[in-house]
Scaffold this motif. Structure first.
Motif, short mmCIF file in Angstrom:
data_model
loop_
_atom_site.label_atom_id
_atom_site.label_comp_id
_atom_site.label_asym_id
_atom_site.label_seq_id
_atom_site.Cartn_x
_atom_site.Cartn_y
_atom_site.Cartn_z
N MET A 171 -0.35 -0.64 0.17
CA MET A 171 -1.39 -1.96 -0.01
C MET A 171 -1.40 -2.29 -1.62
N SER A 172 -1.54 -3.51 -1.82
CA SER A 172 -1.28 -4.03 -3.15
C SER A 172 -2.49 -3.95 -3.87
N LYS A 173 -2.42 -2.92 -4.82
CA LYS A 173 -3.66 -2.69 -5.68
C LYS A 173 -4.02 -3.90 -6.55
N HIS A 174 -3.34 -4.97 -6.60
CA HIS A 174 -3.83 -6.10 -7.45
C HIS A 174 -4.56 -7.01 -6.34
N GLN A 175 -4.49 -6.65 -5.28
CA GLN A 175 -5.29 -7.69 -4.36
C GLN A 175 -6.71 -6.94 -3.91
N LYS A 176 -6.93 -5.78 -4.57
CA LYS A 176 -8.19 -5.45 -4.12
C LYS A 176 -9.36 -6.08 -4.39
N PRO A 177 -10.23 -6.07 -3.45
CA PRO A 177 -11.38 -7.24 -3.37
C PRO A 177 -12.55 -6.63 -4.59
N PHE A 183 -21.15 -8.48 -7.28
CA PHE A 183 -21.40 -8.12 -8.69
C PHE A 183 -20.14 -8.31 -9.68
N GLY A 184 -18.93 -8.48 -8.94
CA GLY A 184 -17.62 -8.61 -9.80
C GLY A 184 -17.19 -7.25 -10.24
N GLU A 185 -17.70 -6.09 -9.72
CA GLU A 185 -17.06 -4.71 -9.55
C GLU A 185 -16.02 -4.65 -8.70
N ASP A 186 -14.85 -3.82 -8.92
CA ASP A 186 -14.07 -3.40 -8.18
C ASP A 186 -14.43 -2.50 -7.00
N VAL A 187 -14.16 -2.92 -5.87
CA VAL A 187 -14.12 -2.12 -4.78
C VAL A 187 -13.47 -0.70 -4.91
N HIS A 216 -11.17 2.06 -3.91
CA HIS A 216 -10.00 1.95 -3.02
C HIS A 216 -10.13 2.66 -1.80
N ALA A 217 -10.95 3.70 -1.76
CA ALA A 217 -10.89 4.42 -0.41
C ALA A 217 -11.73 3.56 0.58
N HIS A 218 -12.64 2.95 0.11
CA HIS A 218 -13.51 2.32 0.90
C HIS A 218 -12.67 0.84 1.12
N TRP A 219 -11.87 0.34 0.48
CA TRP A 219 -11.11 -0.84 1.00
C TRP A 219 -10.08 -0.35 1.95
N PHE A 220 -9.40 0.75 1.74
CA PHE A 220 -8.62 1.59 2.61
C PHE A 220 -9.24 1.54 3.93
N ASP A 221 -10.19 2.16 4.00
CA ASP A 221 -11.17 2.28 5.21
C ASP A 221 -11.58 1.03 5.92
N ALA A 222 -12.03 0.21 5.19
CA ALA A 222 -12.36 -1.08 5.81
C ALA A 222 -11.20 -1.75 6.31
N SER A 223 -10.08 -1.63 5.80
CA SER A 223 -8.97 -2.38 6.27
C SER A 223 -8.64 -1.82 7.78
N ALA A 279 -0.63 -1.51 14.62
CA ALA A 279 -0.04 -1.65 13.04
C ALA A 279 0.53 -2.86 12.62
N GLU A 280 0.72 -3.74 13.67
CA GLU A 280 1.34 -4.97 13.46
C GLU A 280 0.03 -5.86 13.05
N SER A 281 -0.87 -5.64 13.49
CA SER A 281 -2.26 -6.12 13.18
C SER A 281 -2.60 -5.97 11.70
N LEU A 282 -2.62 -4.50 11.30
CA LEU A 282 -2.86 -4.14 10.08
C LEU A 282 -1.99 -4.91 9.02
N GLU A 283 -0.73 -4.91 9.49
CA GLU A 283 0.24 -5.59 8.60
C GLU A 283 -0.14 -7.06 8.17
N ASN A 284 -0.63 -7.62 8.98
CA ASN A 284 -1.06 -9.17 8.79
C ASN A 284 -2.15 -9.34 7.99
N LEU A 285 -2.87 -8.18 7.76
CA LEU A 285 -4.06 -8.50 6.67
C LEU A 285 -3.64 -8.77 5.38
N PRO A 286 -4.86 -9.27 4.58
CA PRO A 286 -4.66 -9.58 3.06
C PRO A 286 -4.44 -8.30 2.49
N GLY A 287 -3.59 -8.25 1.48
CA GLY A 287 -3.61 -7.05 0.66
C GLY A 287 -2.60 -6.09 1.00
#
Length: 754
Positions: free
Chosen positions: A30-36, A40-44, A46-53, A83-91
């Protein structure tokens, strides 16, 4: 587990049957630089972002590991569609299938000159602060080589742990073996739970390979070490005062990339200084190779990564672990041998090697039979299990051909059928290379030429007889070193402009620590238990360099991984004292840089190399740009969200490597390479260049021809112009460029390929 020491086991996609045959393990980058960010403008996190994706494509999927250092991402089990669906997600940069790696499987300090030159290396606590991390089959902590007598406190920088598990407690570690971890989640996700009746679900080594490599790197001095009386003497690792940390990633079914990445992740946060990996496989682009990706992250943290070149030689293009930020090590021989000769009834004698220790043969000639004539199988000459007819071999010495099954297993087959002894002969695939084994019955191995003569005799003589004479340990064998036939060779199949292997180190018949779980052969019917074993492979040469790197790191804490590698390469030797080139055992001819790289390591010279070639992470970034990697592919390797400069001209050959691999383009006969050297010798010094080529079709000119320095760490650049004549496609020429100030010789091998 029987260690397959002389076979390069191929890197493969792991389509192994699982509980759900529709799912397999993937590593998600995953691209660390695209982490949502949150509202409130705080970084999510990373584990929550991974899990949500992950949950967006599969509600039931779970993360096996999460990674932040070696990559930014996680591993999980998915169907191909998921796997193919995941690869198409942002980040998401890439979703890559799990890869499987396999293992590439005393006198060494004296052979390398360390015993007489210990004063060159630091005697303060500095060398004991260096930590070597070994990724392998684990460790047998009871080995005398992990004795911590006299060692000071564990370095304050150490962040690691001594993990507990089957037959392993926190007391298993000490001030020498300061850390031990195991990684099995990726393995178990593919092959199911570890069978604890066969191997320990803990850092404990039930195989032997990991104990052998870890004691080679940093084992303490042990007097009276030997294998069954062979190679007796004091055993010691290359860096006997260094600390050792073990990361168990290899199991009965192999070594899985998700586990390897997790171990490298931990090793980085644990603060190791050197990483040693005697494992590998085939070749893949750097952005698909987990070891290369993990090694890049380690390099950025100042950690030198040493890997085995592989055991697929003497075939060309057979190397693994070829990225330029990895130190790739081939195998050479020592000046020690274990002769065991064959005497035939016709009065002829042939030399072989063996580590057999037990009841010897009767003091008389015994009946001799060729396995191919005493078998119930068309492949009977190979002495495969169940193929020999007992009535035809009982009480006889049996001649077996090498190939397919393990050398020691052939002897076990002969013994089970009632044979009295075995002569094992090499075939064309192994030539004259002789690797000694601790056979279960009186046995010896002979080269192909001798084997062909012996086979003619045993087949044609009406009453063939033979015996085997064991001669113990012999030192001073010449020539030595020679390049082992099994050692994998160049050119580099991924980037021909980077010469690999980088160097040779001892890898044949190496004595080091062993597990108490299996005998020296690793066979189930081998009930012997030994503290030390003698085995061969680039698995053995890699930890030699890892330990030497630790010595150099202790002597020069400020040196980067690239500088340490440069010091080992530019001081390596390529010829014997008589001036003849190091021999290639596969051909009997002089070896080339595709066989020996920069040459055989010379640690005594490496501690004071004069000039070095440094390489930064930014330089490697430019190198990836020169390969025309896409921004996403570069980010997979570097985790950098940076694009190549469109206005900049990148050239692969200009990476500041200590060797030169010139690929002649189809549209030109002139190629220029630029290098920059750093003065780490006397402040005031002047170096003059000399060049050598073995082919008149290659001319080299260096500008400037003289480099004058006035201070330490001063840098100077030079350009080499290679002018090549026309040659047939796939032709090669070799040469050398040397800078010398009268005391230091800074050498670089040259390989030119049309």
């Amino acid at each position: 587990m029987i260690i397959k020491l002389l076979v390069l086991l191929v890197l493969c996609f792991c389509n192994v049957s699982t509980a759900d045959d529709n799912k397999k393990t993937y590593i998600v980058h995953m691209s660390k630089h695209q982490k949502p960010t949150t509202t409130f403008g705080e970084d999510v996190d990373h584990a929550h972002w991974f899990d949500a994706s992950l949950k967006s494509v599969s509600k039931s999927a779970e993360m096996i590991y999460t990674y932040q250092n070696v990559i930014h991402g996680f591993s999980t089990k998915l169907t191909q569609e998921e796997a193919e669906s995941l690869e198409n997600l942002p980040g998401i940069l890439a979703v890559l299938p799990e890869l499987k790696y396999e293992l590439h499987t005393t006198r060494t300090p004296e052979f390398l000159g360390l015993d007489q030159n210990t004063n060159l290396f630091p005697q303060s606590s500095g060398d004991s602060d260096v930590i070597i991390g070994i990724l392998d089959t684990g460790v047998w902590p009871e080995s005398k080589s992990f004795d911590d007598t006299g060692m000071g406190p564990i370095p304050s920088a150490w962040n690691g742990a001594c993990e507990t598990g089957t037959n392993f407690t926190t007391q298993s570690c000490n001030k020498k073996l300061i850390g031990a971890r195991f990684f099995a989640k990726g393995y178990e996700a593919t092959l199911g739970p570890i069978d604890e009746s066969k191997e320990s679900r803990s850092p404990r080594d039930d195989d032997g390979h990991g104990t052998h490599t870890s004691t080679t790197t940093g084992g303490s001095v042990v007097a009276g070490a030997n294998l069954l009386g062979y190679a007796a003497g004091s055993a010691r690792g290359m860096a006997p005062k260094a600390r050792v940390a073990v990361y168990k990633v290899c199991w009965l079914g192999g070594c899985f990339s998700s586990d390897i990445l997790a171990a490298m992740e931990k090793a980085i946060t644990d603060n190791v200084n050197v990483l040693s990996l005697s494992l590998g496989g085939g070749t893949a682009d750097y952005y698909r190779d987990s070891v290369a990706i993990g090694a890049f992250a380690a390099m950025e943290k100042g950690i030198l990564v040493s890997c085995s070149a592989g055991n697929a030689g003497p075939t060309s293009y057979s190397l693994s672990n070829v990225s330029p930020w990895i130190t790739t090590v081939g195998a050479g021989t020592l000046d020690r041998d274990f002769p065991a000769s064959v005497s035939l009834g016709n009065g002829k004698n042939y030399s072989g090697v063996s580590l057999y220790r037990g009841p010897i043969l009767p003091n008389q000639m015994l009946p001799f039979v060729y396995a191919g004539n005493a078998s119930n199988s068309t492949s009977g000459a190979l002495c495969m299990p169940g193929t020999l007819v007992p009535s035809l071999v009982k009480g006889k010495i049996v001649l077996c051909d090498r190939g397919v099954n393990a050398r020691v297993q052939k002897g076990s087959v002969v013994k089970e059928a009632g044979g009295a002894g075995m002569v094992l002969t090499n075939t064309a695939a192994n030539g004259e290379e002789l690797v000694a084994d601790a056979h279960l019955l009186p046995a010896t191995t002979v080269g192909q030429k001798a084997g062909d003569e012996i086979r003619k005799y045993v087949i044609s003589d009406a009453n063939p007889t033979a015996t085997i004479v064991f001669e113990g340990t012999k030192l001073g064998i010449t020539p030595s070193p020679v390049v082992a036939s099994f050692s994998s060779r160049g050119p580099n199949s991924i980037t021909p402009e980077i010469l690999k292997p980088d160097m040779l180190a001892p890898g044949v018949n190496i004595l080091a620590g062993w597990t108490g779980a299996v005998g020296p052969t690793g066979l189930p019917d081998d009930s012997r238990r030994v503290g030390y074993n003698i085995i061969s492979g680039t698995s053995m040469s890699c930890p030699h360099v890892s330990g030497l790197a630790a010595l150099l790191k202790a002597a020069h804490p400020e040196w980067s991984p690239a500088v340490i590698k440069s010091a080992l390469m530019t001081t390596a030797y390529t010829s014997y004292k008589d001036g003849k080139m190091i021999q290639d055992l596969a051909t009997g001819n002089p070896s080339t840089p595709f066989d020996h790289g920069a040459g055989h390591v010379d640690p005594v010279s490496a501690v004071n190399p004069g000039l070095v070639y440094d390489i930064s992470a930014d330089d490697y970034f430019d190198f990836l740009c020169a390969l025309n990697y896409t921004a996403s592919q570069i980010q997979l390797v570097t985790k950098r969200n940076t694009t190549c400069d469109a206005s900049k001209k990148y050239f692969v050959g200009n990476l500041n490597y200590p060797s030169f691999a010139v690929v002649v383009p189809s549209d030109s006969t002139v190629v220029k390479h630029t290098r920059t050297v750093t003065n780490v010798g006397p402040a005031s010094s002047t170096y003059k260049v000399s060049t050598f080529s073995d082919n008149k079709s290659v001319q080299m000119s260096v500008v400037p021809e003289t480099l004058t320095f006035s201070q330490v760490n001063e840098k100077k650049s030079y350009t080499v112009t290679f002018t090549m004549g026309r040659m047939a496609v796939n032709s090669n020429a070799f040469g050398r460029i040397e800078w010398s100030d009268g005391k230091h010789v800074v050498g670089s091998p040259v390989a030119v390929s049309w």
